[in-house]
Design an enzyme around this catalytic site. Sequence first.
Site, mmCIF file in Angstrom:
data_model
loop_
_atom_site.group_PDB
_atom_site.id
_atom_site.type_symbol
_atom_site.label_atom_id
_atom_site.label_comp_id
_atom_site.label_asym_id
_atom_site.label_seq_id
_atom_site.Cartn_x
_atom_site.Cartn_y
_atom_site.Cartn_z
ATOM 1 N N LYS A 35 -65.486 19.249 -44.181
ATOM 2 C CA LYS A 35 -65.575 19.384 -42.723
ATOM 3 C C LYS A 35 -65.224 20.808 -42.296
ATOM 4 O O LYS A 35 -64.654 21.574 -43.077
ATOM 5 C CB LYS A 35 -64.632 18.377 -42.064
ATOM 6 C CG LYS A 35 -63.159 18.640 -42.355
ATOM 7 C CD LYS A 35 -62.290 17.505 -41.861
ATOM 8 C CE LYS A 35 -60.830 17.785 -42.103
ATOM 9 N NZ LYS A 35 -60.002 16.572 -41.914
ATOM 10 N N ARG A 133 -54.934 7.712 -33.660
ATOM 11 C CA ARG A 133 -56.084 8.496 -33.250
ATOM 12 C C ARG A 133 -57.298 7.583 -33.080
ATOM 13 O O ARG A 133 -57.674 7.257 -31.974
ATOM 14 C CB ARG A 133 -56.340 9.586 -34.293
ATOM 15 C CG ARG A 133 -56.859 10.862 -33.711
ATOM 16 C CD ARG A 133 -56.641 12.061 -34.602
ATOM 17 N NE ARG A 133 -57.305 12.010 -35.894
ATOM 18 C CZ ARG A 133 -57.333 13.044 -36.737
ATOM 19 N NH1 ARG A 133 -56.754 14.171 -36.408
ATOM 20 N NH2 ARG A 133 -57.930 12.937 -37.899
ATOM 21 N N TYR A 262 -52.472 48.917 -27.007
ATOM 22 C CA TYR A 262 -52.317 48.444 -25.633
ATOM 23 C C TYR A 262 -50.850 48.251 -25.269
ATOM 24 O O TYR A 262 -50.059 47.789 -26.077
ATOM 25 C CB TYR A 262 -53.053 47.112 -25.457
ATOM 26 C CG TYR A 262 -54.555 47.237 -25.528
ATOM 27 C CD1 TYR A 262 -55.252 47.971 -24.569
ATOM 28 C CD2 TYR A 262 -55.266 46.646 -26.560
ATOM 29 C CE1 TYR A 262 -56.629 48.090 -24.632
ATOM 30 C CE2 TYR A 262 -56.646 46.750 -26.635
ATOM 31 C CZ TYR A 262 -57.314 47.475 -25.668
ATOM 32 O OH TYR A 262 -58.671 47.600 -25.736
ATOM 33 N N MET A 335 -59.384 43.692 -29.743
ATOM 34 C CA MET A 335 -60.509 42.761 -29.816
ATOM 35 C C MET A 335 -61.249 42.887 -31.148
ATOM 36 O O MET A 335 -61.541 41.901 -31.800
ATOM 37 C CB MET A 335 -61.472 43.041 -28.653
ATOM 38 C CG MET A 335 -62.613 42.072 -28.562
ATOM 39 S SD MET A 335 -62.069 40.378 -28.305
ATOM 40 C CE MET A 335 -61.820 40.392 -26.543
HETATM 41 C C1 LIG Z 1 -59.534 16.101 -43.132
HETATM 42 C C2 LIG Z 1 -59.471 14.723 -43.614
HETATM 43 C C3 LIG Z 1 -59.188 14.447 -44.957
HETATM 44 C C4 LIG Z 1 -58.880 15.549 -45.958
HETATM 45 O O1 LIG Z 1 -57.597 16.006 -45.779
HETATM 46 P P1 LIG Z 1 -56.990 17.149 -46.734
HETATM 47 O O2 LIG Z 1 -55.556 17.094 -46.482
HETATM 48 O O3 LIG Z 1 -57.628 18.419 -46.301
HETATM 49 O O4 LIG Z 1 -57.361 16.804 -48.116
HETATM 50 C C5 LIG Z 1 -59.201 13.142 -45.361
HETATM 51 N N1 LIG Z 1 -59.462 12.142 -44.499
HETATM 52 C C6 LIG Z 1 -59.721 12.358 -43.205
HETATM 53 C C7 LIG Z 1 -60.005 11.209 -42.300
HETATM 54 C C8 LIG Z 1 -59.733 13.651 -42.711
HETATM 55 O O5 LIG Z 1 -59.985 13.881 -41.423
#
Ligand SMILES: *Cc1c(COP(=O)(O)O)cnc(C)c1O
Length: 398
Positions: A35, A133, A262, A335
């Site tokens: 992801k 969640r 800055y 920036m």
């Molecule tokens: C991101 C995620 C994982 C992986 O987690 P890691 O700690 O990066 O291995 C597993 N399950 C779900 C539902 C996630 O959102």
Amino acid sequence: MSNLWIEVDLDAVKHNYYQVLSLLTPETKLMAVVKADAYGLGAVEVARVLQEEGCTSFAVTAVDEALILRSQGITGEVLVLGPTSEEDWKAALGENIQLTVAQVEWLHAIDDIAAAMGKKAVVHLKLETGMGRTGFTEDKLAALSCVLRETEYIEVAGAYTHLARGAQRDTSYTRGQHEKFMRLLKKFEESGVTIPAKHICNSAAFLDFPEYHYDYVRVGTLLGGHYPSSIFDRKLDLKDPWKVKARITHLQKVPKGTYVGYQSLYKSKTDTMLAVVPAGYAHGFGIEPKLVPQGILDLVKIIIKNTAALFGFQLGREKILYKGNPVSIAGKVGMQLTVLDLGTVDCKYGEEIVLPIRRTLANPRITRIYKKNNEFYKKRIIREGFFEINTEYSNTEV
Ligand SMILES: *Cc1c(COP(=O)(O)O)cnc(C)c1O
């Protein structure tokens, strides 16, 4: 030529993949979590290298991410972990992408779409056990199994839950979540639904709870060469595939007392050498996640850190190493430009400096140089003005 680029070592990712596999028994399958563009490393590149090594299961958060993987030749299972919506379902089913279902109402709609397409929708059910969640709570299970009996085109491939406190020394919350997961599953199966596969582990639980590996482990962080937190015994030999590099694009020798940046927040304490690197907020440099105290001691540390920052001292910030010497950022990160105080370290215009830019924050438009099987290729997003028009790959020598 680019003066700011990112090197991603896919051979290191491959190495980490085999490290993870070394802790798995044949009963458990690795679901590689790619992801968020594989946490910034590049989802397509990472998934491809894993697929070449035999990985057949992937997970992402959104349908868009899954569709990209499919369009780039990822053929294995791809599970979408996050919530999805009606407009995504047809495209997902069309590409045999597996969906997570966390609401009873979704099932009829997904079933109708699958029926119209003449194929089964493969889904995993998400159970809520303490993350707060998404997922089915215990009171929804009866309705869920009822709907599942009516929806012919839904194929339940598995059920899972997500752990909230995997990366902590105190494992009682995790054990509680696991217990609840097993209890919900049992109750659910008693209502006549078969769950072919169950999974609960992320990277942290994968390391800490081999007895929870079950049918899949969902691992992302470890594949990228990181541990989920600092509490773990270094059970694996992980390699970090990520390196952001910038060239020194300007050098100037300045006398003691020179103001930099800055608000003139920095004043050189000695005669020194200032170097400019072409990286700033726009690239994700200098942006750090907000610190949330994990206890009273931690709170004190954070207060000290923030107070020091007010007076221009950056405590605990990842050090920038230049030729083995820690050097500091002079003044505010800009920036797209940042000044480093190199002191008396020998330096030259055009030399490379490795910058601590977090992989999840690095702007995706920064050119990536990938290393795979000891060969290098470049991936660059082609822009016209402000608009992305394409992605270019080219071989490169480094
Ligand atoms: C991101 C995620 C994982 C992986 O987690 P890691 O700690 O990066 O291995 C597993 N399950 C779900 C539902 C996630 O959102």
